[in-house]
Design an enzyme around this catalytic site. Structure first.
Site, mmCIF file in Angstrom:
data_model
loop_
_atom_site.group_PDB
_atom_site.id
_atom_site.type_symbol
_atom_site.label_atom_id
_atom_site.label_comp_id
_atom_site.label_asym_id
_atom_site.label_seq_id
_atom_site.Cartn_x
_atom_site.Cartn_y
_atom_site.Cartn_z
ATOM 1 C CB SER A 160 1.130 -6.568 6.570
ATOM 2 O OG SER A 160 1.772 -7.215 5.486
ATOM 3 C CB ILE A 178 -0.963 0.003 1.210
ATOM 4 C CG1 ILE A 178 -1.857 -1.242 1.170
ATOM 5 C CG2 ILE A 178 -1.819 1.267 1.218
ATOM 6 C CD1 ILE A 178 -2.686 -1.464 2.422
ATOM 7 C CB THR A 218 -6.149 -3.991 9.687
ATOM 8 O OG1 THR A 218 -6.978 -5.083 9.310
ATOM 9 C CG2 THR A 218 -5.619 -4.293 11.083
ATOM 10 C CG ASP A 219 -11.259 -5.192 8.061
ATOM 11 O OD1 ASP A 219 -10.115 -5.690 8.086
ATOM 12 O OD2 ASP A 219 -12.139 -5.580 7.266
ATOM 13 C CD GLU A 220 -6.928 -9.138 9.272
ATOM 14 O OE1 GLU A 220 -6.501 -9.973 10.068
ATOM 15 O OE2 GLU A 220 -6.573 -9.076 8.084
ATOM 16 C CB ILE A 259 9.804 2.318 12.928
ATOM 17 C CG1 ILE A 259 8.943 1.065 12.756
ATOM 18 C CG2 ILE A 259 9.746 3.210 11.693
ATOM 19 C CD1 ILE A 259 7.446 1.357 12.629
ATOM 20 C CG ASN A 317 -5.948 -2.259 0.695
ATOM 21 O OD1 ASN A 317 -5.367 -1.228 0.419
ATOM 22 N ND2 ASN A 317 -6.886 -2.299 1.630
ATOM 23 N NE ARG A 342 -10.719 -12.333 5.780
ATOM 24 C CZ ARG A 342 -11.341 -13.154 6.645
ATOM 25 N NH1 ARG A 342 -12.663 -13.194 6.712
ATOM 26 N NH2 ARG A 342 -10.645 -13.940 7.448
ATOM 27 C CE1 TYR A 386 -1.231 -6.700 10.408
ATOM 28 C CE2 TYR A 386 -3.445 -7.574 10.073
ATOM 29 C CZ TYR A 386 -2.490 -6.603 9.835
ATOM 30 O OH TYR A 386 -2.797 -5.529 9.027
ATOM 31 C CB SER A 387 -6.048 -8.466 14.429
ATOM 32 O OG SER A 387 -6.252 -9.670 15.111
ATOM 33 C CB ALA A 425 6.437 0.910 8.728
ATOM 34 C CE LYS A 473 -1.896 -2.104 11.593
ATOM 35 N NZ LYS A 473 -0.836 -1.218 11.022
ATOM 36 C CE LYS A 489 -0.125 -10.134 3.440
ATOM 37 N NZ LYS A 489 0.359 -8.814 3.377
HETATM 38 N N1 NAD Z 1 -2.894 -5.137 2.827
HETATM 39 C C1 NAD Z 1 -4.101 -4.953 3.348
HETATM 40 O O1 NAD Z 1 -5.078 -5.524 2.873
HETATM 41 C C2 NAD Z 1 -4.294 -3.998 4.502
HETATM 42 C C3 NAD Z 1 -5.586 -3.695 4.906
HETATM 43 C C4 NAD Z 1 -5.765 -2.782 5.955
HETATM 44 C C5 NAD Z 1 -4.687 -2.214 6.574
HETATM 45 N N2 NAD Z 1 -3.429 -2.554 6.185
HETATM 46 C C6 NAD Z 1 -2.305 -1.902 6.868
HETATM 47 O O2 NAD Z 1 -1.649 -1.093 5.904
HETATM 48 C C7 NAD Z 1 -0.256 -1.041 6.186
HETATM 49 C C8 NAD Z 1 0.523 -1.466 4.968
HETATM 50 O O3 NAD Z 1 0.145 -2.800 4.645
HETATM 51 P P1 NAD Z 1 0.760 -3.531 3.359
HETATM 52 O O4 NAD Z 1 -0.210 -4.543 2.930
HETATM 53 O O5 NAD Z 1 1.271 -2.532 2.407
HETATM 54 O O6 NAD Z 1 1.995 -4.279 4.046
HETATM 55 P P2 NAD Z 1 3.343 -4.820 3.387
HETATM 56 O O7 NAD Z 1 3.762 -5.965 4.247
HETATM 57 O O8 NAD Z 1 3.196 -5.030 1.927
HETATM 58 O O9 NAD Z 1 4.371 -3.602 3.583
HETATM 59 C C9 NAD Z 1 4.795 -3.188 4.840
HETATM 60 C C10 NAD Z 1 6.070 -2.397 4.672
HETATM 61 O O10 NAD Z 1 6.469 -1.975 5.984
HETATM 62 C C11 NAD Z 1 7.857 -2.197 6.122
HETATM 63 N N3 NAD Z 1 8.170 -2.444 7.545
HETATM 64 C C12 NAD Z 1 7.721 -3.463 8.321
HETATM 65 N N4 NAD Z 1 8.241 -3.370 9.554
HETATM 66 C C13 NAD Z 1 9.033 -2.261 9.558
HETATM 67 C C14 NAD Z 1 9.858 -1.651 10.522
HETATM 68 N N5 NAD Z 1 9.978 -2.186 11.735
HETATM 69 N N6 NAD Z 1 10.526 -0.523 10.199
HETATM 70 C C15 NAD Z 1 10.417 0.009 8.951
HETATM 71 N N7 NAD Z 1 9.662 -0.555 7.967
HETATM 72 C C16 NAD Z 1 8.983 -1.675 8.277
HETATM 73 C C17 NAD Z 1 8.163 -3.419 5.284
HETATM 74 O O11 NAD Z 1 9.533 -3.468 4.927
HETATM 75 C C18 NAD Z 1 7.242 -3.221 4.097
HETATM 76 O O12 NAD Z 1 7.864 -2.517 3.057
HETATM 77 C C19 NAD Z 1 -0.025 -1.924 7.398
HETATM 78 O O13 NAD Z 1 0.026 -1.114 8.533
HETATM 79 C C20 NAD Z 1 -1.256 -2.820 7.429
HETATM 80 O O14 NAD Z 1 -1.552 -3.221 8.750
HETATM 81 C C21 NAD Z 1 -3.205 -3.429 5.169
#
Ligand code: NAD
Length: 333
Positions: free
Chosen positions: A87, A14, A134-136, A62, A189, A223, A159-160, A84, A163, A198
């Site tokens: 996920s 994302i 997330t909605d989770e 982070i 997403n 979902r 995970y949830s 970040a 979050k 995924k």
């Molecule tokens: N994918 C989904 O369907 C979805 C839905 C709702 C919310 N989210 C939230 O959106 C956000 C992004 O999700 P995504 O699907 O793009 O995840 P992703 O796993 O594709 O990307 C996460 C990114 O965060 C980086 N990261 C992880 N831990 C880190 C750290 N300690 N320091 C620095 N960087 C770090 C990773 O290197 C990666 O590039 C997350 O917070 C997730 O909880 C995702």
């Protein structure tokens, strides 16, 4: 849009879509991407911005509080989009610790260092911290109903839970310090740049390899799928116009049973990339042992973000799914 935006996790699914979208939409803004470059990231997703003089990348974890402090003091962001996170639910079941570290401790490090820096500058209530969740966090639904901002938290996976922990930290910074925070809770997403692990990329990849297409249990779990660009539009609106201290649930009004979605992907693949050896990719569908604690159904009532911020998901799921499938066919060739 403010001048100096920090995006965390901008090399992930994302985050990379968001960065490219905001960079194009706001030609006056500068962007810093901080990402530790985990297995889930890919800097090639950022090829459209990597040479821009308005874009900076910093490899940074982070969880490292000193590094977070340094980068905030050096870059002096006016606003943060925090994405970040670890996920993947299955990984959190196999090994929860990185989820607690990145999602809980990492979020704390980031918001606490922003608080200290912005407070000293007198900008605590003007500079925005957008927390992407997330909605989770709401647990699972039965056959009826939908999650909204009023739904009590009941996370079921590590995970949830991680979050949910991060959401509560962010909430407390509004109530305790008056920080200008907004939290979004989005459904599943789909779209380009998602990691192979995924569901949708897994179905496409295994089908193209003519391997078993794994579906948990009987594929009855439901979902609500949202195209990643629609999510990015919602994040932009929440950042620009969301009310401080509020949360916004975001979803696609687009519920699918996993098995029906997998069959739909197979049907599109049959048209877009017919197989030489199987007449229908659906023949490859194989039911596998269900995920422990697999939430039955998620659905979102997105009426608040629609009403207050004027957001709506685009209604062309079929077109977005086909575009997404074409992107993965290209990737996996
Ligand atoms: N994918 C989904 O369907 C979805 C839905 C709702 C919310 N989210 C939230 O959106 C956000 C992004 O999700 P995504 O699907 O793009 O995840 P992703 O796993 O594709 O990307 C996460 C990114 O965060 C980086 N990261 C992880 N831990 C880190 C750290 N300690 N320091 C620095 N960087 C770090 C990773 O290197 C990666 O590039 C997350 O917070 C997730 O909880 C995702």
């Amino acid at each position: 849009m403010n001048k100096r935006i920090m995006i965390t996790g901008g090399a992930g699914f994302i985050g990379s879509n968001l960065l490219c979208c905001l960079h194009e939409k706001y030609p006056e803004a500068n962007f810093l991407n901080i990402d530790k470059l985990s297995y889930a990231s890919d800097l090639s997703y950022l090829s459209s911005v990597k040479d821009s003089n308005r874009y900076t990348f910093k490899k940074l974890d982070i969880v490292d509080r000193d590094a977070v402090r340094d980068i905030i003091r050096t870059y002096e962001p006016d606003g943060v989009f925090h994405l970040a996170a670890e996920s993947h639910v299955d990984n959190s079941i196999k090994g929860p610790e990185p989820f607690i570290q990145s999602n809980v401790v990492g979020t704390f490090n980031l918001i606490e260092e922003c608080r200290q820096f912005w407070q000293r500058k007198g900008k605590l209530d003007s500079h925005r911290f957008l927390h992407v969740s997330t909605d989770e966090v709401y647990g699972e639904l039965g056959d009826d109903g939908a999650f909204s901002e009023e739904t009590p938290y009941a996370p079921n996976s590590p995970y949830s839970a991680s979050k949910a922990g991060s959401d509560f930290i962010v909430r407390s910074y509004f109530h305790t310090y008056g920080m200008n925070v907004v939290t979004t809770n989005c459904s599943n997403n789909f779209g380009p740049h998602q990691h192979d692990e995924k569901l949708i990329p897994t179905v496409i990849r295994t089908a193209l390899e003519e391997d078993d297409i794994p579906v948990y249990g009987k594929g009855e779990n439901v979902r609500d799928w949202l195209y990643v660009q629609d999510h990015c539009e919602a994040l932009d609106l929440a950042y620009q116009k969301g009310r401080a201290g509020e949360t916004y649930t975001i979803g696609g009004d687009n519920e699918w049973k996993n098995i029906d979605l997998v069959k739909k992907i197979c049907d599109i693949l049959n048209e877009e990339h017919p197989s030489g050896s199987v007449s229908d990719y659906k023949e490859l569908i194989t039911f596998v042992t269900d995920r422990p604690g697999h939430d039955f159904r998620y659905a979102i009532d997105a009426s608040k973000i629609k009403r207050e911020l004027g957001w709506s998901p685009s209604d062309s799921f079929e077109a977005h799914l086909r575009k997404t499938i074409r992107w993965y066919i290209e990737r996996y060739q």
